[in-house]
Design an enzyme around this catalytic site. Structure first.
Site, PDB file in Angstrom:
ATOM      1  N   GLY A 199       0.835  -1.208   0.000  1.00 47.10           N
ATOM      2  CA  GLY A 199       0.000   0.000   0.000  1.00 47.10           C
ATOM      3  C   GLY A 199       0.858   1.242   0.000  1.00 47.10           C
ATOM      4  O   GLY A 199       2.021   1.210  -0.418  1.00 47.10           O
ATOM      5  N   ASN A 200       0.275   2.337   0.504  1.00 47.83           N
ATOM      6  CA  ASN A 200       1.007   3.613   0.414  1.00 47.83           C
ATOM      7  C   ASN A 200       1.968   3.819   1.591  1.00 47.83           C
ATOM      8  O   ASN A 200       1.835   3.188   2.647  1.00 47.83           O
ATOM      9  CB  ASN A 200       0.014   4.779   0.286  1.00 47.83           C
ATOM     10  CG  ASN A 200      -0.792   4.987   1.557  1.00 47.83           C
ATOM     11  OD1 ASN A 200      -0.256   5.453   2.565  1.00 47.83           O
ATOM     12  ND2 ASN A 200      -2.060   4.608   1.539  1.00 47.83           N
ATOM     13  N   VAL A 203       0.586   4.985   5.315  1.00 48.49           N
ATOM     14  CA  VAL A 203       0.073   3.893   6.171  1.00 48.49           C
ATOM     15  C   VAL A 203       1.226   2.953   6.554  1.00 48.49           C
ATOM     16  O   VAL A 203       1.251   2.412   7.660  1.00 48.49           O
ATOM     17  CB  VAL A 203      -1.092   3.151   5.469  1.00 48.49           C
ATOM     18  CG1 VAL A 203      -1.510   1.929   6.262  1.00 48.49           C
ATOM     19  CG2 VAL A 203      -2.281   4.087   5.285  1.00 48.49           C
ATOM     20  N   GLU A 221       5.664  -3.375   0.644  1.00 49.40           N
ATOM     21  CA  GLU A 221       5.615  -3.200  -0.809  1.00 49.40           C
ATOM     22  C   GLU A 221       4.889  -1.891  -1.075  1.00 49.40           C
ATOM     23  O   GLU A 221       3.659  -1.822  -0.986  1.00 49.40           O
ATOM     24  CB  GLU A 221       4.868  -4.386  -1.452  1.00 49.40           C
ATOM     25  CG  GLU A 221       5.625  -5.698  -1.391  1.00 49.40           C
ATOM     26  CD  GLU A 221       6.825  -5.745  -2.340  1.00 49.40           C
ATOM     27  OE1 GLU A 221       6.857  -4.986  -3.327  1.00 49.40           O
ATOM     28  OE2 GLU A 221       7.743  -6.542  -2.076  1.00 49.40           O
ATOM     29  N   CYS A 255       1.198   0.175  -9.180  1.00 47.55           N
ATOM     30  CA  CYS A 255       2.337   0.719  -8.420  1.00 47.55           C
ATOM     31  C   CYS A 255       3.543   0.978  -9.315  1.00 47.55           C
ATOM     32  O   CYS A 255       4.349   1.845  -9.025  1.00 47.55           O
ATOM     33  CB  CYS A 255       2.705  -0.221  -7.285  1.00 47.55           C
ATOM     34  SG  CYS A 255       3.081  -1.891  -7.829  1.00 47.55           S
TER      35      CYS A 255
HETATM   36  P1  NAD Z   1      -5.542   0.858   0.437  1.00 41.54           P
HETATM   37  O1  NAD Z   1      -6.207   2.159   0.717  1.00 41.54           O
HETATM   38  O2  NAD Z   1      -6.353  -0.300  -0.003  1.00 41.54           O
HETATM   39  O3  NAD Z   1      -4.703   0.490   1.736  1.00 41.54           O
HETATM   40  C1  NAD Z   1      -3.941  -0.693   1.811  1.00 41.54           C
HETATM   41  C2  NAD Z   1      -4.333  -1.486   3.049  1.00 41.54           C
HETATM   42  O4  NAD Z   1      -4.002  -0.725   4.201  1.00 41.54           O
HETATM   43  C3  NAD Z   1      -5.826  -1.785   3.116  1.00 41.54           C
HETATM   44  O5  NAD Z   1      -6.009  -3.147   3.450  1.00 41.54           O
HETATM   45  C4  NAD Z   1      -6.312  -0.860   4.187  1.00 41.54           C
HETATM   46  O6  NAD Z   1      -7.396  -1.395   4.927  1.00 41.54           O
HETATM   47  C5  NAD Z   1      -5.107  -0.680   5.084  1.00 41.54           C
HETATM   48  N1  NAD Z   1      -5.119   0.617   5.773  1.00 41.54           N
HETATM   49  C6  NAD Z   1      -5.470   1.814   5.258  1.00 41.54           C
HETATM   50  N2  NAD Z   1      -5.332   2.774   6.189  1.00 41.54           N
HETATM   51  C7  NAD Z   1      -4.882   2.171   7.308  1.00 41.54           C
HETATM   52  C8  NAD Z   1      -4.541   2.630   8.618  1.00 41.54           C
HETATM   53  N3  NAD Z   1      -4.651   3.922   8.945  1.00 41.54           N
HETATM   54  N4  NAD Z   1      -4.107   1.728   9.511  1.00 41.54           N
HETATM   55  C9  NAD Z   1      -3.983   0.421   9.191  1.00 41.54           C
HETATM   56  N5  NAD Z   1      -4.305  -0.065   7.959  1.00 41.54           N
HETATM   57  C10 NAD Z   1      -4.744   0.787   7.051  1.00 41.54           C
HETATM   58  O7  NAD Z   1      -4.420   1.010  -0.675  1.00 41.54           O
HETATM   59  P2  NAD Z   1      -3.478   2.242  -0.987  1.00 41.54           P
HETATM   60  O8  NAD Z   1      -2.557   2.474   0.139  1.00 41.54           O
HETATM   61  O9  NAD Z   1      -4.243   3.374  -1.548  1.00 41.54           O
HETATM   62  O10 NAD Z   1      -2.674   1.550  -2.199  1.00 41.54           O
HETATM   63  C11 NAD Z   1      -2.077   2.296  -3.178  1.00 41.54           C
HETATM   64  C12 NAD Z   1      -0.591   2.456  -2.890  1.00 41.54           C
HETATM   65  O11 NAD Z   1       0.000   1.176  -2.802  1.00 41.54           O
HETATM   66  C13 NAD Z   1       0.159   3.173  -3.977  1.00 41.54           C
HETATM   67  O12 NAD Z   1       1.116   4.005  -3.401  1.00 41.54           O
HETATM   68  C14 NAD Z   1       0.838   2.051  -4.753  1.00 41.54           C
HETATM   69  O13 NAD Z   1       2.002   2.449  -5.424  1.00 41.54           O
HETATM   70  C15 NAD Z   1       1.122   1.080  -3.659  1.00 41.54           C
HETATM   71  N6  NAD Z   1       1.195  -0.277  -4.184  1.00 41.54           N
HETATM   72  C16 NAD Z   1       2.376  -0.926  -4.136  1.00 41.54           C
HETATM   73  C17 NAD Z   1       2.477  -2.193  -4.680  1.00 41.54           C
HETATM   74  C18 NAD Z   1       3.771  -2.952  -4.657  1.00 41.54           C
HETATM   75  O14 NAD Z   1       3.746  -4.135  -4.941  1.00 41.54           O
HETATM   76  N7  NAD Z   1       4.882  -2.340  -4.334  1.00 41.54           N
HETATM   77  C19 NAD Z   1       1.368  -2.786  -5.255  1.00 41.54           C
HETATM   78  C20 NAD Z   1       0.173  -2.089  -5.262  1.00 41.54           C
HETATM   79  C21 NAD Z   1       0.091  -0.833  -4.725  1.00 41.54           C
END
Ligand code: NAD
Length: 508
Positions: A199-200, A203, A221, A255
């Site tokens: 994720g981002n 977080v 990741e 990503c």
């Molecule tokens: P998202 O909003 O779905 O969040 C990811 C996870 O984190 C979810 O399961 C969510 O419930 C949890 N989450 C969110 N806020 C939280 C908090 N405050 N506390 C605990 N858990 C929490 O996804 P996102 O973050 O918007 O994903 C997009 C980002 O992820 C982009 O930056 C992208 O580049 C990155 N990404 C990386 C990869 C990789 O393989 N490196 C792959 C996909 C996405």
């Protein structure tokens, strides 16, 4: 009031889930290779039997075309499983090492591959099936138990995973928890043996803080702004097609999507014209009418992207620019001659907007890349080996792909992951197994008294004589100083010690 698509787990259910997977791991239930193999086969069946349902969920969540869902999520996850099934025994096998001189006799040194334990996998929304199931492949192969927390942002996929996982996998070992921030926070309050988060970066810091409480290991990741360098002499037609592919797959919500382009003014004109042609060929004159082009995941991200475009002061929109909130549609949009510190260059775009940044030459491009965070991937389009090597030698990034986009993600022989702000650790193929494995160094010695006379040197009372012998045995002469005598001195000392031991025993 409409019923939500996704039902969140209650506090009691979450407690029970965490407890179950932790107890199951402790019982040793998931360690046998036969169990792991069966679960991997079941995971493959989960995807294969439910291809249509998974594609439907992905369509409802992201208007993802079946082609993109199949190629970008289902086949890629199944290939990870196939790879793990082929190599499971090889990856899990103990590795024997050749001990150093001091332990050479009567000692076995082994690297045991042990499962880390009960792990937590937190998945994002952009590839909600692939990014939930692929880390699970590594966890199963390594012999861990796992709780999977899909993203609530893509509720259809999350709901389906919560239905399918207990039907196919052993639900004492692998369980799904659905929810938002409070539910994930509750999960993070538990002591896990590893946390795998995709994720981002914002977080990720919360996850890391939670992991720090228990000194839990992490795989992060993350994302970032992945640059593309277009060399003046590259084949612009091919380069443009490959950039368009990377930027429009999942409507740029990838990503490793190309985030921005670095090119000279001379290259820009040719590249824009090639881009126009490529967009036209792939999505026609009206991409909103194309069945192949996806949508932005929700209104929040739609507004974020529109604001990015509106608040960006510099540059000219040379392709696209249209948006329709009711349809969550944003056209593939190219903005030429964007200034380096403008809004579009401040954060990861994660959508179909593509700024072009002019550079004077390759050194200028390198300097710009190095002035920003290390990206998840760096793309270079060039057949000039010297130029490619120069970029490789003077920049840093999670990975590099020369003359294509996205394809490195599907290569199981290469670890996938970021560096610094783009991530920590890696996975895919063997690296997935390694991410969930603790290599337990194991040294086994005999108890025979024969070696005692050599080993007794370490015991008190300490003497100058023993010190000299121990130094001779323990301290290695550096390779550049080694002559014949230095090479064999240790063996000569050992033979002498044995000789003394033998002579003493005979006398007794
Ligand atoms: P998202 O909003 O779905 O969040 C990811 C996870 O984190 C979810 O399961 C969510 O419930 C949890 N989450 C969110 N806020 C939280 C908090 N405050 N506390 C605990 N858990 C929490 O996804 P996102 O973050 O918007 O994903 C997009 C980002 O992820 C982009 O930056 C992208 O580049 C990155 N990404 C990386 C990869 C990789 O393989 N490196 C792959 C996909 C996405």
């Amino acid at each position: 009031m409409t019923t939500p698509i996704l039902q969140y787990n209650t506090k009691t259910e979450i407690e029970q889930t965490a407890l179950t997977v932790q107890q199951t791991f402790k019982s040793g239930y998931t360690r046998p290779l036969k169990f792991r193999r069966h679960q991997l086969e079941q995971l493959w069946r989960l995807i294969d039997d439910n291809t249509d349902a998974l594609c439907d969920a992905l369509y409802m969540d992201l208007r993802k075309h079946k082609y993109e869902a199949t190629l970008g999520e289902l086949i890629t996850a199944k290939e990870e499983i196939n790879d793990a099934l082929v190599h499971l025994e090889e990856w899990a096998r103990d590795e024997q090492t050749t001990p150093s001189f001091i332990n050479r006799v009567g000692t076995t040194c082994i690297k045991r591959k042990e499962p880390k334990g009960a792990v937590l996998v937190i998945a994002p929304w952009n590839y909600p099936v692939y990014l939930a199931l692929t880390p699970l492949v590594g966890a199963i192969a390594a012999g861990c138990t796992a709780v999977l927390k899909p993203s609530e942002v893509t509720p259809h996929s999350a709901k389906l995973l919560a239905e399918l996982v207990p039907r196919y996998l052993d639900n004492r070992a692998f369980m799904v928890v659905n929810g938002g921030v409070p539910e994930t926070t509750q999960l993070l309050d538990h002591k896990w043996d590893h946390i795998f988060y995709t994720g981002n970066g914002t977080v990720a810091k919360i996850i890391m803080k939670a992991a720090a409480k228990n000194l839990t290991s992490l795989t992060l990741e993350l994302g970032g702004k992945s640059p593309v360098i277009i060399d003046e002499n590259a084949n612009m037609t091919v380069a443009a097609k490959r950039v368009v592919f990377g930027k429009t797959f999942n409507a740029g919500q990838t990503c490793v999507a190309p985030d921005y382009i670095l090119l000279t003014a001379k290259a820009e004109e040719k590249f824009i014209s090639a881009l126009k042609q490529a967009f036209l060929e792939m999505y026609g004159p009206d991409p909103q009418a194309s069945k192949d082009y996806g949508r932005i995941v929700n209104t929040r991200h739609f507004k974020r992207l529109c604001n990015l475009l509106m608040e960006n002061k510099s540059g000219d929109v040379v392709i696209g620019g249209q948006a329709d909130e009711n349809d969550l549609f944003i056209a593939p949009t190219v903005i030429a001659n964007v200034e380096r510190d403008d809004k579009l260059m401040k954060e990861e775009i994660f959508g179909p907007l593509l700024p072009l940044i002019r550079v004077t030459d390759i050194d200028d491009a390198i300097e710009y890349i190095n002035s920003k965070d290390e990206p998840l991937v760096l793309y270079i389009f060039s057949t000039n080996k010297k130029l490619v090597n120069k970029v490789l030698d003077s920049t840093r990034s999670g990975g590099v792909l020369v003359n294509d986009t996205l394809m490195h993600v599907s290569e199981g022989t290469l670890p996938f992951g970021g560096t610094g702000p783009s991530g920590m650790g890696s996975y895919h193929g063997r690296s997935s197994f390694d991410a969930f494995t603790h290599v337990r160094s194991t040294m086994i010695k005999g108890l025979s008294p024969v070696m005692e006379s050599a080993m007794a040197l370490r015991y008190a009372p300490y003497t100058t004589r023993n010190m000299s012998i121990a130094k001779m045995l323990l301290e290695t002469t550096p390779q550049f100083k080694r002559g014949f005598l230095q090479k064999y001195i240790k063996w000569i000392v050992v033979v002498l010690l044995f000789g003394v031991h033998y002579a003493r025993n005979r006398r007794l």
